[in-house]
Design an enzyme around this catalytic site. Structure first.
Site, PDB file in Angstrom:
ATOM      1  N   THR A   1       0.816  -1.225   0.000  1.00 39.96           N
ATOM      2  CA  THR A   1       0.000   0.000   0.000  1.00 39.96           C
ATOM      3  C   THR A   1       0.845   1.269   0.000  1.00 39.96           C
ATOM      4  OG1 THR A   1      -1.821  -1.119   1.097  1.00 39.96           O
ATOM      5  CG2 THR A   1      -1.757   1.251   1.350  1.00 39.96           C
TER       6      THR A   1
ATOM      7  N   THR B   1       1.585  -4.487   4.179  1.00 39.82           N
ATOM      8  CA  THR B   1       1.418  -4.799   5.598  1.00 39.82           C
ATOM      9  C   THR B   1       0.705  -6.131   5.839  1.00 39.82           C
ATOM     10  OG1 THR B   1      -0.629  -3.547   5.619  1.00 39.82           O
ATOM     11  CG2 THR B   1       1.382  -2.384   6.292  1.00 39.82           C
ATOM     12  N   ASP B   2       0.038  -6.656   4.805  1.00 36.24           N
ATOM     13  CA  ASP B   2      -0.782  -7.850   5.043  1.00 36.24           C
ATOM     14  C   ASP B   2       0.048  -9.041   5.509  1.00 36.24           C
ATOM     15  OD1 ASP B   2      -2.927  -6.350   4.300  1.00 36.24           O
ATOM     16  OD2 ASP B   2      -3.316  -7.379   2.402  1.00 36.24           O
TER      17      ASP B   2
HETATM   18  N1  ASP Z   1      -3.024  -3.686   2.533  1.00 39.38           N
HETATM   19  C1  ASP Z   1      -1.758  -4.061   2.137  1.00 39.38           C
HETATM   20  C2  ASP Z   1      -0.628  -3.109   2.483  1.00 39.38           C
HETATM   21  O1  ASP Z   1      -0.576  -2.544   3.447  1.00 39.38           O
HETATM   22  C3  ASP Z   1      -1.578  -4.603   0.796  1.00 39.38           C
HETATM   23  C4  ASP Z   1      -0.335  -5.435   0.887  1.00 39.38           C
HETATM   24  O2  ASP Z   1      -0.118  -6.095   1.899  1.00 39.38           O
HETATM   25  O3  ASP Z   1       0.431  -5.363  -0.049  1.00 39.38           O
HETATM   26  O4  ASP Z   1       0.288  -2.889   1.837  1.00 39.38           O
END
Ligand code: ASP
Length: 327
Positions: free
Chosen positions: A14, A90-91
């Site tokens: 993200t 972050t996932d």
């Molecule tokens: N929501 C996620 C992020 O924070 C998408 C990912 O993990 O790439 O980046």
């Protein structure tokens, strides 16, 4: 003044995402170089080598790719970098943090960060997180702490960090132990001494497969019955409560544990598994008797990382010792 060398890798996530049209969702698009353009302050702190090693959502990272990122990071230290920062989605941050931590052989800090808001969103947290991560990486008191995650002003140790919220800005925590430190007025303040670390050899094998199943009410045994025949080399169960399963799973677990390592963790999101409290069929004492290992404080996903790495370096026979070392 001779500024320290800092290496930064961007993998996507993200923090790097933008939408080309407002009706379409965001996708990884911003390179590491472009991310740093928003941080002119960094040039006063370090001589930076930034590389974009990937532009992926973190759900699509894999162990092979992380090994290549690790070897890039190790090369940077050999070339004189005092620390390395990696930005990613972050996932899966909690998983890659522990993956790197088990393999990071240096005292030099390796810091992971990301963002909950995409690059063009109002109040985007990426630039602040990235600058904080660089400050933590460059701080002398960050040495010998292995891999840490820096998000939203907190420094979270790889072993305990978890994503605890899907969309909130404050999405990361380390349940039970709390943050290892904080950024206070841009200064890196640790709240406790470094935890002891376990460093594993690099995996020689990368084809091993570790399945993960979550115990749930009235679950059938169809997948369990087929785990070994499907060619899995290990199994992690996200168990009920303190690490429990239904008694109906026990014959299958006994059969599986006689052939491949089985770890039972807790699906609760916080706390340790038990080892000597519950005596019912499917309780932890029964599971241990049938050959399963209890994960202690490692969450199911992190237990799977440990087992995959141990299988990769042929040390799965010492699984219980490694699990105990961290509890
Ligand atoms: N929501 C996620 C992020 O924070 C998408 C990912 O993990 O790439 O980046």
């Amino acid at each position: 003044m001779d500024l320290p060398k800092l290496a930064i890798a961007a993998l996507g996530g993200t923090v790097s995402m933008l939408a080309s049209h407002s009706a379409e969702g965001v996708i990884p698009a911003v390179s590491g170089e472009a991310l740093l353009a928003a941080l002119p302050q960094l040039t006063e702190l370090a001589r930076v080598n930034v590389e974009t090693l990937g532009l992926l959502p973190s759900a699509s990272l894999d162990f092979e790719f992380l090994l290549s990122v690790l070897s890039w990071a190790m090369f940077q230290v050999k070339q004189g970098a005092v620390a390395v920062v990696i930005s990613q989605g972050t996932d899966t941050l909690e998983e890659s943090a522990l993956f790197f931590d088990y393999l990071w052989p240096y005292d030099n800090p390796l810091v992971l960060t990301g963002a909950m808001r995409s690059a063009a969103q109002p109040g985007a947290d990426g630039p602040a997180n990235l600058l904080d991560a660089c400050r933590v990486a460059l701080a002398q008191n960050s040495r010998q702490r292995g891999v840490q995650v820096v998000m939203n002003g907190q420094i979270l140790p790889a072993r305990y960090v978890r994503k605890i919220d899907s969309l909130a800005l404050q999405a990361f925590a380390s349940p039970i132990v709390g943050p290892a430190g904080l950024l206070v007025e841009d200064r890196v303040r640790y709240l406790r001494p470094p935890d002891p670390r376990t460093v594993l050899p690099l995996p020689q094998l990368t084809t091993q497969k570790v399945a993960m199943l979550e115990a749930s009410l009235s679950a059938d045994t169809l997948l369990l019955e087929n785990i070994v025949a499907l060619g899995y080399d290990g199994l992690v169960i996200a168990g009920f409560g303190a690490g429990h399963v239904s008694q109906s799973w026990m014959p299958e677990i006994e059969h599986i544990a006689s052939q491949i390592p089985v770890i039972v963790a807790t699906r609760t999101g916080s706390g340790s598994t038990a080892s000597a409290s519950y005596g019912f069929a499917g309780g932890e004492m029964d599971l241990i008797r049938q050959g399963a290992s209890m994960a202690g404080f490692l969450c199911p996903r992190k237990a799977r990382i440990l087992l995959w790495l141990l299988l990769g370096c042929g040390q799965q026979g010492d699984l219980n010792r490694f699990l105990k070392a961290g509890t």
